[in-house]
Design a protein around this motif. Structure first.
Motif, PDB file in Angstrom:
ATOM      1  N   ILE A   5      -9.653  10.188   3.315  1.00 45.91           N
ATOM      2  CA  ILE A   5     -10.900   9.474   3.086  1.00 45.91           C
ATOM      3  C   ILE A   5     -11.357   8.833   4.381  1.00 45.91           C
TER       4      ILE A   5
ATOM      5  N   LYS B  99     -10.628  -3.244  -3.560  1.00 41.79           N
ATOM      6  CA  LYS B  99     -10.410  -3.159  -5.011  1.00 41.79           C
ATOM      7  C   LYS B  99      -8.988  -3.584  -5.364  1.00 41.79           C
ATOM      8  N   LYS B 100      -8.015  -3.150  -4.576  1.00 49.14           N
ATOM      9  CA  LYS B 100      -6.608  -3.491  -4.847  1.00 49.14           C
ATOM     10  C   LYS B 100      -6.374  -4.997  -4.753  1.00 49.14           C
TER      11      LYS B 100
ATOM     12  N   SER C 132     -16.206  13.559   1.421  1.00 52.42           N
ATOM     13  CA  SER C 132     -15.929  12.453   0.502  1.00 52.42           C
ATOM     14  C   SER C 132     -16.172  12.816  -0.955  1.00 52.42           C
TER      15      SER C 132
ATOM     16  N   GLU D 253       2.700   2.473  -3.206  1.00 54.10           N
ATOM     17  CA  GLU D 253       1.967   3.166  -4.256  1.00 54.10           C
ATOM     18  C   GLU D 253       2.092   4.684  -4.151  1.00 54.10           C
TER      19      GLU D 253
ATOM     20  N   VAL E  95       0.829  -1.211   0.000  1.00 52.91           N
ATOM     21  CA  VAL E  95       0.000   0.000   0.000  1.00 52.91           C
ATOM     22  C   VAL E  95       0.861   1.257   0.000  1.00 52.91           C
TER      23      VAL E  95
ATOM     24  N   GLU F 201      -4.962   9.991   1.783  1.00 47.71           N
ATOM     25  CA  GLU F 201      -5.976  10.331   0.792  1.00 47.71           C
ATOM     26  C   GLU F 201      -7.135  11.133   1.364  1.00 47.71           C
TER      27      GLU F 201
ATOM     28  N   ARG G  49     -12.815   0.025   1.020  1.00 49.55           N
ATOM     29  CA  ARG G  49     -13.205  -0.225  -0.376  1.00 49.55           C
ATOM     30  C   ARG G  49     -11.998  -0.096  -1.304  1.00 49.55           C
ATOM     31  N   TRP G  50     -11.118   0.863  -1.018  1.00 46.76           N
ATOM     32  CA  TRP G  50      -9.891   1.032  -1.811  1.00 46.76           C
ATOM     33  C   TRP G  50      -9.052  -0.235  -1.729  1.00 46.76           C
TER      34      TRP G  50
ATOM     35  N   GLU H 202     -14.303   4.051   3.073  1.00 42.22           N
ATOM     36  CA  GLU H 202     -13.707   4.318   1.759  1.00 42.22           C
ATOM     37  C   GLU H 202     -12.325   3.681   1.652  1.00 42.22           C
ATOM     38  N   ALA H 203     -11.562   3.709   2.746  1.00 44.57           N
ATOM     39  CA  ALA H 203     -10.243   3.061   2.744  1.00 44.57           C
ATOM     40  C   ALA H 203     -10.393   1.550   2.564  1.00 44.57           C
TER      41      ALA H 203
ATOM     42  N   LEU I  88      -4.011   5.076   4.417  1.00 44.70           N
ATOM     43  CA  LEU I  88      -4.853   5.590   3.329  1.00 44.70           C
ATOM     44  C   LEU I  88      -5.770   6.711   3.810  1.00 44.70           C
TER      45      LEU I  88
END
Length: 646
Positions: A77, A88-89, A210, A22, A19, A75, A84-85, A81-82, A71
């Motif tokens: 967030i 997805k990754k 958000s 990135e 993480v 970010e 969900r990020w 939301e973190a 995150l």
């Protein structure tokens, strides 16, 4: 809502090195990795990443945490939301918790309102850019205010045509239900039918933190403002918008606020926009509402430093005075800047270059003491009014939760006004007591008026003066709570009622301190300790995992910091755990904390005796208290195995 099993799967899958890589260039450093910290201007790599602990930590600014915590901070967030990020990754399917019919209906309604608002935002924006009236009237208005096209895009500004049902007709033609057009406040229903709330107005969309569109503001254009009672019309409160919980511009400003570690609070939409255009992006507005605790707590996610930037007129002064105490009470560091008469942030920013504006702010913003002193004390000859002004400033200082900061501000005020500091201390302690009339202040009073112990009892817990426990032992105790909070250190303890209980680390610390009404001075530590106790009965509860993956970023970062051994992550300083069993460490730390409190009390009594010159009755009382407190200190020292020099 993401179900618990999916959350656990995401947390288990997320790897901190993956993480962080990135966003940060990392290089191997022993068993760990290090790089330049993304949260401050770092020139020497101070950001350490531990694959073994699955956390990161900066040894300069202290930020970091778990993959989700990193995150959230980087970010800006929310926790969901973190998650969900990360899902997805790592290609994890999000499984939503089974909702009741009522919950599902509420969720569907909220989602429908967000969808309608998103469509309306685009419709207003495209009308401004492409409709002949939008270009001729709406865009011309923004141009007359000096607003560039790139700023129009950044804030998604729009225009609503003068025809009373333009948006209603377009929305219903697209299949959007009348119910949600009314619930969002975009349209108003009357006996004559449905009509647009914002017809003929320039449109300012409100985005939440958000980035979701929660509301709109509509301004009557300049040619129509004469005689209009409401120059601005805002969305009414709804299921997705509560005006006291939102700040205009927060979405566009949040990264700049973190970078600058300061937020500027202004009053209106155009103030925010003009400041952005001038190159100052860490700015938000509460736009016509009184500052609320919800708004302050939102800002505290990003910074503890705020400058109130208001007009220099009576309304601006009133707004600054009204918000100061609330900000101070929530732990914010407050500065105030009132602009020259006749200027607001919008007009002032348009008159000056970015460098001039930044220089003016830097040179003219003042702390709240200077601001209030200038307004209520300086130049006041009437003794009564002057006294009232000074009392008002002392009262503001009294609401600050940090005892050291209160003391510093009080010394500053005494120096500015040429008053005895002890006089101000007495006044402040009175305000503290009055704010909590039935209990001792958890903040703890300052100086000779702090409440002395009523009795000195030689028992295992030791009776002490209730209140905030100021001690360097606090983070060491909290480290034990984070690392070992669920571990039992006393089994089958017989209570007064004959029952037996087990005490884990968190429960024992809370119980022992609670016997004397002691709390930590750090409010976050108190909250974390309470949560550890509350969840102790949960099956499988592990304090370190619970706090490291906490949805509150402040909690997760604090837990990460407390869980880190500097020698493990390769820091310059080595902080090794105290030797001995866990129970011995905890008991010893609690006694260390109590010793710190008693030692501080002895110093306060000595200072009080110096101040009581000539008052023999008061001196005798203090000497008796000093003797009792010495006995308590000596008893604690014997239990700690130390020698005390009398």
């Amino acid at each position: 809502m993401i179900d618990r099993a999916t959350v656990d799967k995401i947390i288990d899958a997320a790897q901190i090195v993956d993480v962080v890589s990135e966003f940060v260039t990392l290089r191997k450093s022993g068993v760990n990795y290090k790089g330049l910290c993304p949260f401050h201007d770092d020139r020497n790599p101070s950001f350490m990443v531990s694959p073994a602990k699955n956390i990161c930590h900066c040894f300069v600014c202290g930020k970091g945490g778990t993959p989700a915590g990193f995150l959230m901070e980087h970010e800006q967030i929310s926790y969901p939301e973190a998650l969900r990020w990360l899902a997805k990754k790592y290609n994890i399917e999000i499984v939503e918790k089974e909702l009741t019919d009522e919950e599902r209906q509420q969720q569907n309604e909220r989602e429908s309102m967000f969808i309608v608002n998103e469509w309306a935002k685009d419709w207003f924006h495209q009308t401004l850019k492409n409709d002949p009236d939008g270009i001729a009237i709406g865009k011309q208005y923004f141009r007359s205010r000096g607003i560039r096209d790139d700023i129009i895009e950044k804030f998604l500004l729009g225009y609503s045509p003068q025809r009373r049902d333009a948006l209603c007709s377009a929305a219903t033609a697209k299949g959007y239900q009348k119910e949600f057009l009314v619930k969002t406040g975009l349209c108003i229903e009357s006996e004559r039918g449905l009509y647009d709330r914002y017809a003929g107005r320039a449109i300012f969309p409100w985005l939440n933190v958000s980035g979701k569109v929660v509301a709109f503001g509509g301004r009557v254009l300049d040619s129509r403002t004469k005689g209009v009672a409401q120059k601005y019309v805002n969305s009414p409160d709804s299921d997705i918008y509560h005006k006291e919980r939102e700040l205009y511009g927060i979405f566009q400003a949040k990264k700049a606020i973190v970078k600058e570690d300061r937020v500027f609070m202004v009053e209106g939409y155009t103030d925010v926009i003009a400041m952005h255009q001038a190159g100052i992006e860490n700015v938000v507005a509460n736009s016509g509402t009184a500052l609320s605790v919800y708004q302050i707590k939102m800002l505290r996610r990003f910074t503890n430093n705020i400058t109130l930037l208001y007009d220099g007129d009576e309304a601006g002064i009133h707004a600054a005075m009204r918000g100061t105490d609330m900000l101070l009470q929530e732990g914010m560091n407050v500065k105030v800047l009132l602009l020259p008469d006749g200027d607001d942030p919008d007009s002032f920013a348009r008159k000056h270059s970015t460098d001039e504006l930044k220089q003016y702010i830097e040179q003219n913003q003042q702390d709240f003491i200077g601001f209030k002193t200038h307004l209520t004390v300086e130049g006041i000859s009437d003794p009564v009014k002057r006294s009232e002004g000074i009392s008002g400033i002392v009262k503001s200082i009294s609401v600050i939760p940090d005892a050291i900061l209160r003391s510093t501000y009080l010394s500053d005020l005494a120096s500015r006004l040429g008053l005895k500091e002890q006089t101000l201390i007495s006044s402040m302690n009175k305000f503290i007591r009055e704010s909590q009339p039935m209990t001792n202040s958890p903040q703890g009073e300052v100086g000779q008026n702090a409440a002395p112990p009523e009795n000195v009892q030689q028992r295992s817990q030791m009776t002490l003066s209730p209140g905030g426990a100021t001690s360097g032992c606090e983070p060491l105790l909290m480290r034990e709570v984070v690392r070992h909070g669920e571990e039992v250190i006393y089994a089958d303890v017989e209570m007064d009622d004959g029952s037996t209980v087990n005490f884990n680390v968190a429960q024992y610390i809370a119980y022992d301190l609670g016997q004397d009404g002691l709390t930590f001075t750090n409010a976050l530590y108190n909250r974390m300790l309470a949560e550890a106790v509350a969840h102790s009965a949960d099956e499988g509860f592990k304090a370190e995992s619970y706090f490291m993956n906490h949805p509150d970023i402040e909690v997760s970062q604090t837990a990460a910091r407390l869980a880190v051994d500097r020698h493990q992550l390769g820091g310059r300083f080595v902080l090794k755990p105290r030797e001995g069993s866990l129970r011995q460490r905890v008991v010893h730390l609690i006694m260390d904390l109590r010793m710190d409190i008693v030692s501080q009390r002895l110093k306060e009594i000595q200072a009080a005796m110096r101040q009581a010159t000539g008052d023999m009755e008061r001196i005798m009382q203090l000497m008796e208290e000093y003797k009792d407190t010495q006995q308590l200190r000596d008893l604690l020292a014997r239990r700690l195995g130390s020698d005390v020099v009398a």
